[in-house]
Design a protein around this motif. Structure first.
Motif, short mmCIF file in Angstrom:
data_model
loop_
_atom_site.label_atom_id
_atom_site.label_comp_id
_atom_site.label_asym_id
_atom_site.label_seq_id
_atom_site.Cartn_x
_atom_site.Cartn_y
_atom_site.Cartn_z
N ILE A 79 0.25 -8.12 -24.80
CA ILE A 79 0.84 -8.03 -25.76
C ILE A 79 1.78 -7.36 -25.48
O ILE A 79 2.08 -5.47 -24.77
CB ILE A 79 0.10 -7.46 -26.93
CG1 ILE A 79 -1.55 -7.34 -26.89
CG2 ILE A 79 0.33 -7.01 -28.13
CD1 ILE A 79 -1.32 -9.41 -27.41
N THR A 87 -2.54 -19.06 -29.84
CA THR A 87 -1.36 -19.72 -29.45
C THR A 87 -0.46 -21.05 -29.67
O THR A 87 -1.12 -21.45 -30.21
CB THR A 87 -2.12 -20.24 -27.39
OG1 THR A 87 -2.25 -21.22 -27.66
CG2 THR A 87 -2.77 -18.67 -26.74
N LYS A 144 -0.66 -12.07 -36.39
CA LYS A 144 -0.06 -11.68 -35.44
C LYS A 144 1.12 -10.42 -35.63
O LYS A 144 1.41 -9.52 -34.92
CB LYS A 144 0.77 -12.35 -34.75
CG LYS A 144 -0.37 -13.41 -33.80
CD LYS A 144 0.27 -14.82 -33.47
CE LYS A 144 0.49 -14.66 -31.85
NZ LYS A 144 1.24 -16.10 -31.33
N GLU A 183 5.67 -11.38 -29.45
CA GLU A 183 4.26 -10.26 -29.99
C GLU A 183 3.97 -10.70 -28.55
O GLU A 183 2.47 -10.12 -27.76
CB GLU A 183 3.61 -10.04 -31.02
CG GLU A 183 5.39 -9.62 -31.84
CD GLU A 183 4.05 -9.40 -33.38
OE1 GLU A 183 3.25 -10.31 -33.53
OE2 GLU A 183 4.80 -8.36 -34.09
N PHE A 184 3.23 -12.10 -28.72
CA PHE A 184 1.66 -12.50 -27.88
C PHE A 184 2.34 -13.50 -26.67
O PHE A 184 2.86 -14.08 -27.33
CB PHE A 184 0.98 -13.35 -28.34
CG PHE A 184 0.55 -12.26 -29.76
CD1 PHE A 184 0.14 -10.77 -30.01
CD2 PHE A 184 -1.01 -12.76 -30.10
CE1 PHE A 184 -0.39 -10.13 -30.70
CE2 PHE A 184 -1.60 -12.63 -31.21
CZ PHE A 184 -1.30 -10.99 -31.31
N TYR A 199 0.04 -6.88 -35.66
CA TYR A 199 -0.74 -6.58 -34.82
C TYR A 199 -0.66 -5.03 -33.35
O TYR A 199 -1.16 -4.15 -33.67
CB TYR A 199 -2.00 -7.32 -33.53
CG TYR A 199 -2.87 -7.28 -32.30
CD1 TYR A 199 -3.68 -7.83 -33.15
CD2 TYR A 199 -2.10 -6.34 -31.58
CE1 TYR A 199 -4.17 -6.85 -31.18
CE2 TYR A 199 -3.28 -6.67 -30.37
CZ TYR A 199 -4.49 -6.80 -30.66
OH TYR A 199 -5.40 -6.07 -29.59
N VAL A 244 -7.52 -12.98 -33.87
CA VAL A 244 -5.95 -12.06 -34.52
C VAL A 244 -5.30 -13.74 -34.59
O VAL A 244 -4.82 -14.34 -34.31
CB VAL A 244 -5.32 -11.98 -33.43
CG1 VAL A 244 -4.04 -11.21 -34.41
CG2 VAL A 244 -6.05 -10.42 -33.11
N HIS A 288 -3.42 -2.60 -34.40
CA HIS A 288 -4.41 -2.56 -33.16
C HIS A 288 -4.83 -1.39 -32.65
O HIS A 288 -6.75 -1.88 -32.42
CB HIS A 288 -3.69 -3.30 -31.68
CG HIS A 288 -2.99 -1.95 -30.75
ND1 HIS A 288 -2.13 -1.46 -31.40
CD2 HIS A 288 -3.34 -1.31 -29.59
CE1 HIS A 288 -1.22 -0.64 -30.62
NE2 HIS A 288 -2.82 -0.01 -29.69
N ILE A 338 -2.57 -16.27 -36.90
CA ILE A 338 -1.15 -16.12 -36.55
C ILE A 338 -0.88 -15.77 -37.84
O ILE A 338 0.43 -14.41 -37.34
CB ILE A 338 -1.10 -18.13 -37.12
CG1 ILE A 338 -1.21 -18.91 -35.99
CG2 ILE A 338 0.68 -17.78 -37.10
CD1 ILE A 338 -0.72 -18.66 -34.66
N PHE A 377 -7.25 -14.85 -29.53
CA PHE A 377 -6.34 -14.39 -30.05
C PHE A 377 -5.37 -16.27 -30.13
O PHE A 377 -5.62 -17.10 -29.14
CB PHE A 377 -4.76 -14.19 -29.05
CG PHE A 377 -5.49 -12.51 -28.81
CD1 PHE A 377 -4.61 -11.84 -29.26
CD2 PHE A 377 -5.99 -12.42 -27.60
CE1 PHE A 377 -4.88 -10.43 -28.98
CE2 PHE A 377 -6.43 -11.01 -27.31
CZ PHE A 377 -5.86 -10.28 -28.43
#
Length: 267
Positions: A188, A154, A119, A194-195, A122, A114, A126, A116, A152
């Motif tokens: 999530i 970070t 994101k 979101e993350f 998502y 996923v 998803h 950037i 994912f």
């Protein structure tokens, strides 16, 4: 045969208030008119349409049978949290939290990445096979079987010494209550963030999120604010982890303050 008691209106109001949503906001999230939602919630509409019932059940991640026939307000808090995490024992047939996946031509699961730029979409995509099909995919040899993996990106320094900007390979967690305390996870969230990549501990109130970087305080998120949990498997980075000493942390914070300082006109 005794008629089955229906709790749709009670459950709708209970679930809406539990999420701290107004009728207007929930109606917008469901793409339903506020008048229709209010009519269902107050019982003015005695026979709501099946598509509307399914829409409400899917939003709250419940089986339609649970939504209609179980008085949710009478359940204990632990049972409610199990339902909110997707562990609905009343589900018969298609589990609404079944994870969408993609496969190779020889029926092996892909690992989706996923990026950037993806994101933001998502949360909405998803579970959409078309959204997942558009994501970059790859395979990693010798991954333990029986799990679904996703990668994912970070950002930020809250998980130092894991380098900033690392990519986290993680496996999907179906039962959040099975997590051991302080398990590294990608979480999530349904809200603004979101993350998040944190150590996760399950509590009676929700998920306690802890950063490896001691400069960041712990915080709690409610189960109802969590969309998915992915347990950490490995990280991938071009940078080697640095030993994070207290002096390093102080220097990092001083630099942050220096960046924020702006001189006022005339000074």
């Amino acid at each position: 045969m005794e008629a089955q008691e229906i709790f749709l209106k009670e459950n709708l109001k209970f679930l809406r208030q539990r999420k701290k949503l107004t009728q207007e906001v929930l109606a917008e999230l469901l793409d339903m008119s506020r008048v229709k939602l209010k009519a269902i919630e107050t019982g003015t509409t005695l026979n709501p349409s099946i598509p509307d019932v399914i829409l409400i059940a899917r939003y709250f991640k419940l089986a339609t049978d649970t939504l209609l026939t179980v008085n949710l307000a009478k359940l204990g808090e632990l049972k409610l949290r199990e339902l909110e995490s997707g562990s609905d024992v009343y589900l018969t047939g298609r589990n609404l939290r079944v994870l969408a996946i993609t496969q190779t031509q020889d029926s092996k699961e892909n690992v989706e990445y996923v990026p950037i730029r993806a994101k933001a979409g998502y949360r909405a995509g998803h579970a959409d096979p078309e959204y997942l099909a558009a994501l970059p995919k790859f395979n990693i040899p010798n991954l333990p079987s029986g799990h679904t993996y996703r990668m994912f990106p970070t950002s930020g320094d809250s998980m130092l010494p894991i380098p900033e900007g690392s990519d986290i390979l993680a496996r999907y967690v179906q039962d959040w209550l099975s997590l051991k305390p302080a398990t590294l996870c990608i979480v999530i969230l349904i809200g603004d963030q979101e993350f998040v990549f944190k150590q996760v501990t399950v509590t009676d109130e929700g998920l306690l999120l802890h950063s490896l970087n001691k400069l960041y305080e712990d915080y709690l998120v409610e189960f109802s604010d969590v969309l998915e949990v992915w347990e950490y498997y490995s990280f991938h980075s071009k940078n080697l982890p640095d030993e994070l000493t207290e002096l390093t942390q102080v220097i990092r914070e001083i630099r942050k303050l220096e960046d924020k300082i702006t001189l006022k006109p005339g000074l």
